[in-house]
Design a protein around this motif. Structure first.
Motif, PDB file in Angstrom:
ATOM      1  N   SER A 307       0.840  -1.198   0.000  1.00  0.00           N
ATOM      2  CA  SER A 307       0.000   0.000   0.000  1.00  0.00           C
ATOM      3  C   SER A 307       0.872   1.244   0.000  1.00  0.00           C
ATOM      4  O   SER A 307       2.055   1.204   0.376  1.00  0.00           O
ATOM      5  CB  SER A 307      -0.912   0.024   1.231  1.00  0.00           C
ATOM      6  N   GLU A 308       0.286   2.339  -0.422  1.00  0.00           N
ATOM      7  CA  GLU A 308       0.995   3.615  -0.411  1.00  0.00           C
ATOM      8  C   GLU A 308       1.353   4.028   1.007  1.00  0.00           C
ATOM      9  O   GLU A 308       2.451   4.544   1.261  1.00  0.00           O
ATOM     10  CB  GLU A 308       0.114   4.693  -1.054  1.00  0.00           C
ATOM     11  N   GLN A 309       0.427   3.782   1.942  1.00  0.00           N
ATOM     12  CA  GLN A 309       0.652   4.181   3.331  1.00  0.00           C
ATOM     13  C   GLN A 309       1.846   3.434   3.943  1.00  0.00           C
ATOM     14  O   GLN A 309       2.684   4.032   4.633  1.00  0.00           O
ATOM     15  CB  GLN A 309      -0.613   3.928   4.161  1.00  0.00           C
ATOM     16  N   THR A 331       7.429  -2.019  -2.085  1.00  0.00           N
ATOM     17  CA  THR A 331       6.636  -3.073  -1.469  1.00  0.00           C
ATOM     18  C   THR A 331       5.626  -3.539  -2.510  1.00  0.00           C
ATOM     19  O   THR A 331       4.996  -2.717  -3.176  1.00  0.00           O
ATOM     20  CB  THR A 331       5.930  -2.597  -0.174  1.00  0.00           C
ATOM     21  N   GLY A 332       5.520  -4.838  -2.708  1.00  0.00           N
ATOM     22  CA  GLY A 332       4.649  -5.298  -3.774  1.00  0.00           C
ATOM     23  C   GLY A 332       4.464  -6.798  -3.798  1.00  0.00           C
ATOM     24  O   GLY A 332       4.902  -7.522  -2.898  1.00  0.00           O
ATOM     25  N   ILE A 333       3.835  -7.270  -4.858  1.00  0.00           N
ATOM     26  CA  ILE A 333       3.529  -8.691  -5.036  1.00  0.00           C
ATOM     27  C   ILE A 333       4.240  -9.154  -6.306  1.00  0.00           C
ATOM     28  O   ILE A 333       3.765  -8.917  -7.429  1.00  0.00           O
ATOM     29  CB  ILE A 333       2.016  -8.936  -5.152  1.00  0.00           C
ATOM     30  N   ALA A 334       5.380  -9.813  -6.152  1.00  0.00           N
ATOM     31  CA  ALA A 334       6.157 -10.246  -7.311  1.00  0.00           C
ATOM     32  C   ALA A 334       5.557 -11.474  -7.975  1.00  0.00           C
ATOM     33  O   ALA A 334       5.798 -11.734  -9.158  1.00  0.00           O
ATOM     34  CB  ALA A 334       7.603 -10.526  -6.900  1.00  0.00           C
ATOM     35  N   VAL A 345      -1.382  -9.613  -8.785  1.00  0.00           N
ATOM     36  CA  VAL A 345       0.042  -9.922  -8.893  1.00  0.00           C
ATOM     37  C   VAL A 345       0.707  -8.864  -9.774  1.00  0.00           C
ATOM     38  O   VAL A 345       0.179  -8.481 -10.827  1.00  0.00           O
ATOM     39  CB  VAL A 345       0.256 -11.325  -9.503  1.00  0.00           C
ATOM     40  N   GLY A 346       1.844  -8.388  -9.335  1.00  0.00           N
ATOM     41  CA  GLY A 346       2.554  -7.351 -10.075  1.00  0.00           C
ATOM     42  C   GLY A 346       2.368  -5.958  -9.508  1.00  0.00           C
ATOM     43  O   GLY A 346       3.102  -5.029  -9.876  1.00  0.00           O
ATOM     44  N   LEU A 347       1.391  -5.784  -8.608  1.00  0.00           N
ATOM     45  CA  LEU A 347       1.159  -4.475  -7.999  1.00  0.00           C
ATOM     46  C   LEU A 347       2.326  -4.107  -7.081  1.00  0.00           C
ATOM     47  O   LEU A 347       2.743  -4.890  -6.235  1.00  0.00           O
ATOM     48  CB  LEU A 347      -0.134  -4.491  -7.191  1.00  0.00           C
ATOM     49  N   HIS A 348       2.844  -2.915  -7.272  1.00  0.00           N
ATOM     50  CA  HIS A 348       3.935  -2.421  -6.427  1.00  0.00           C
ATOM     51  C   HIS A 348       3.736  -0.952  -6.100  1.00  0.00           C
ATOM     52  O   HIS A 348       3.150  -0.200  -6.899  1.00  0.00           O
ATOM     53  CB  HIS A 348       5.294  -2.581  -7.119  1.00  0.00           C
ATOM     54  N   TYR A 349       4.255  -0.589  -4.942  1.00  0.00           N
ATOM     55  CA  TYR A 349       4.374   0.825  -4.582  1.00  0.00           C
ATOM     56  C   TYR A 349       5.855   1.104  -4.395  1.00  0.00           C
ATOM     57  O   TYR A 349       6.529   0.450  -3.595  1.00  0.00           O
ATOM     58  CB  TYR A 349       3.579   1.132  -3.308  1.00  0.00           C
ATOM     59  N   ILE A 350       6.353   2.066  -5.152  1.00  0.00           N
ATOM     60  CA  ILE A 350       7.773   2.403  -5.120  1.00  0.00           C
ATOM     61  C   ILE A 350       7.883   3.858  -4.676  1.00  0.00           C
ATOM     62  O   ILE A 350       7.214   4.738  -5.248  1.00  0.00           O
ATOM     63  CB  ILE A 350       8.439   2.221  -6.499  1.00  0.00           C
ATOM     64  N   GLY A 351       8.685   4.098  -3.653  1.00  0.00           N
ATOM     65  CA  GLY A 351       8.746   5.437  -3.085  1.00  0.00           C
ATOM     66  C   GLY A 351      10.137   6.023  -3.043  1.00  0.00           C
ATOM     67  O   GLY A 351      11.138   5.315  -3.140  1.00  0.00           O
ATOM     68  N   TYR A 361       4.810   5.942  -5.861  1.00  0.00           N
ATOM     69  CA  TYR A 361       4.220   5.687  -7.166  1.00  0.00           C
ATOM     70  C   TYR A 361       3.660   4.270  -7.212  1.00  0.00           C
ATOM     71  O   TYR A 361       4.277   3.322  -6.707  1.00  0.00           O
ATOM     72  CB  TYR A 361       5.275   5.854  -8.265  1.00  0.00           C
ATOM     73  N   LYS A 362       2.499   4.148  -7.828  1.00  0.00           N
ATOM     74  CA  LYS A 362       1.858   2.842  -8.001  1.00  0.00           C
ATOM     75  C   LYS A 362       2.199   2.294  -9.380  1.00  0.00           C
ATOM     76  O   LYS A 362       2.096   2.999 -10.376  1.00  0.00           O
ATOM     77  CB  LYS A 362       0.346   2.986  -7.855  1.00  0.00           C
ATOM     78  N   GLU A 363       2.630   1.051  -9.433  1.00  0.00           N
ATOM     79  CA  GLU A 363       3.004   0.431 -10.698  1.00  0.00           C
ATOM     80  C   GLU A 363       2.549  -1.027 -10.699  1.00  0.00           C
ATOM     81  O   GLU A 363       2.714  -1.748  -9.710  1.00  0.00           O
ATOM     82  CB  GLU A 363       4.514   0.498 -10.894  1.00  0.00           C
ATOM     83  N   ILE A 364       1.950  -1.454 -11.796  1.00  0.00           N
ATOM     84  CA  ILE A 364       1.584  -2.863 -11.966  1.00  0.00           C
ATOM     85  C   ILE A 364       2.422  -3.411 -13.115  1.00  0.00           C
ATOM     86  O   ILE A 364       2.322  -2.941 -14.249  1.00  0.00           O
ATOM     87  CB  ILE A 364       0.089  -3.035 -12.260  1.00  0.00           C
ATOM     88  N   TYR A 365       3.247  -4.377 -12.798  1.00  0.00           N
ATOM     89  CA  TYR A 365       4.131  -4.975 -13.799  1.00  0.00           C
ATOM     90  C   TYR A 365       4.055  -6.484 -13.636  1.00  0.00           C
ATOM     91  O   TYR A 365       4.480  -7.041 -12.619  1.00  0.00           O
ATOM     92  CB  TYR A 365       5.568  -4.485 -13.602  1.00  0.00           C
ATOM     93  N   GLN A 366       3.511  -7.157 -14.626  1.00  0.00           N
ATOM     94  CA  GLN A 366       3.277  -8.595 -14.517  1.00  0.00           C
ATOM     95  C   GLN A 366       4.210  -9.367 -15.431  1.00  0.00           C
ATOM     96  O   GLN A 366       4.118  -9.270 -16.656  1.00  0.00           O
ATOM     97  CB  GLN A 366       1.813  -8.891 -14.834  1.00  0.00           C
ATOM     98  N   ALA A 367       5.128 -10.087 -14.822  1.00  0.00           N
ATOM     99  CA  ALA A 367       6.093 -10.902 -15.560  1.00  0.00           C
ATOM    100  C   ALA A 367       6.582 -12.003 -14.623  1.00  0.00           C
ATOM    101  O   ALA A 367       6.090 -12.156 -13.503  1.00  0.00           O
ATOM    102  CB  ALA A 367       7.258 -10.042 -16.049  1.00  0.00           C
TER     103      ALA A 367
END
Length: 392
Positions: A307-309, A331-334, A345-351, A361-367
């Motif tokens: 989460s962003e928080q 923090t995210g779900i690899a 799956v792939g959701l990440h928050y990068i700060g 920043y919210k980013e969804i990257y699925q690989a």
């Protein structure tokens, strides 16, 4: 002139080892004005090599053959070339003497198999091996040239350059300009550059590499890609960030979850990184997030680890512990499991925090899992790059 590249090696043909020589050969050939029209891999089999050579020389002016010139039972390239080109193998007297003296000096038996490394085609010119034992050679027949090289990259590179010099191609006539881009999707980059000549692109977890075969076209493309270009050669993002940190005399740290320490691991790949890289807190579990970084239990209960928080509190915790000028977090779900409808799956928050600024920043990257981790570490390092470019 048209160039073909033939890589021999059962290890390559069976997928147990990756070929890198063809990439190196193609680059060297292109720079010297050749056009590569044929790249082929075949097993260490005399018949297969022979057939490949006969096919290649029909479509190429110059054929580069790499591999199979060593002292082992499966080194059969010399014999295959002799058969394909209808010439016989002979011992090069000078190279034979060199090998004989070398093995004698090291008290190593000069066996019949080792003697084979001094063989070349009768009508060929020898190519000395400055870093190894296997002799290469340059053969010409009816206006066609065959360059036989060992498979070891550090040996074959200088030998190929020597062969090109003998053929009169001793100057760089052109080069491929490379722009390494991050922050734009492959399709977006493609749309931006599709109308320019001699451009091709390649995508990876580190972004999009844009290759341009004409300097004039490169000059037009550069301002279009602008700030998204993080390097103009094969320099990696961590080196770019490191150079900026060193230049501005700033420090960096990270609080990592999904990347598992990869952000800082990449930073310390660069020599001298101790001058600016303070460390990373790998807070993979919620307990570590709470007990070391100080993420509140209430935050985790209400919003979850991804989460962003939570990302903001991870940044603040790492800032408190390290007092670095710049702090990154993720923090995210690899994956491949662990996702839900609300948090796929792939959701990440990068700060990132710089001075008093905190941005997430919210980013969804699925690989594939580790491919995703590389991408997220690249995303975080790019945030640092952009912040450093604007840092006053």
């Amino acid at each position: 002139m048209k160039v073909g590249i033939l890589i021999t090696g059962t290890e390559f043909a069976t997928g147990t080892k990756q070929d890198t020589n063809s990439v190196m050969f193609a680059k060297l050939a292109f720079e010297r004005g050749f056009d590569v029209v044929f790249i082929h891999i075949c097993k260490d089999d005399e018949t297969e090599i022979r057939h490949s050579v006969l096919f290649a020389i029909n479509i190429c002016d110059v054929l580069i053959v790499s591999g199979g010139l060593g002292p082992t039972f499966d080194d059969v390239t010399r014999e295959a070339l002799a058969s394909a080109l209808n010439d016989k193998l002979v011992y090069d007297e000078a190279w034979f003497k060199y090998l004989e003296n070398d093995y004698k000096a090291r008290n190593v038996e000069f066996t019949q198999m080792r003697k084979r490394m001094s063989q070349r085609l009768l009508k060929s010119k020898p190519l000395a091996n400055k870093q190894g034992k296997a002799l290469g050679f340059l053969y010409e027949k009816e206006g066609k040239f065959v360059i036989a090289l060992p498979g070891i990259p550090q040996e074959s590179k200088s030998m190929l350059i020597d062969a090109f010099d003998i053929l009169g191609f001793n100057k760089k006539l052109r080069e491929v300009v490379l722009f390494r881009v991050f922050g734009l999707k492959e399709s977006d980059v493609s749309n931006l550059v599709k109308d320019y000549k001699g451009v091709f692109i390649n995508v990876s977890a580190c972004g999009v590499d844009v290759y341009i075969q004409d300097n004039n076209e490169a000059a037009k493309i550069k301002p279009i890609l602008s700030k998204y270009i993080y390097a103009q050669n094969m320099t990696e993002m961590e080196e770019v960030v490191g150079n900026l940190l060193r230049e501005k005399k700033l420090t960096i740290a990270a609080a990592e979850s999904s990347t598992g320490g990869l952000i800082v691991s990449r930073l310390v790949n660069v020599a001298g990184s101790s001058a600016y890289c303070l460390g990373s807190i790998v807070s993979y579990s919620n307990e570590v997030k709470m007990n070391i970084l100080g993420v509140k239990k209430q935050t985790l209960d209400l919003f979850g680890a991804v989460s962003e928080q939570t990302a903001k509190e991870m940044l603040l915790g790492a800032k408190r512990l390290t007092n670095a000028d710049i702090v990154l977090c993720d923090t995210g779900i690899a994956g491949p499991s662990g996702g839900s409808i609300n948090k796929p799956v792939g959701l990440h928050y990068i700060g990132i925090t710089v001075k008093d600024s905190i941005k997430v920043y919210k980013e969804i990257y699925q690989a594939e899992r580790n491919y995703t981790r590389i991408y997220i570490s690249q995303y975080a390092l790019n945030l640092a790059r952009l912040a450093l470019l604007e840092y006053d």
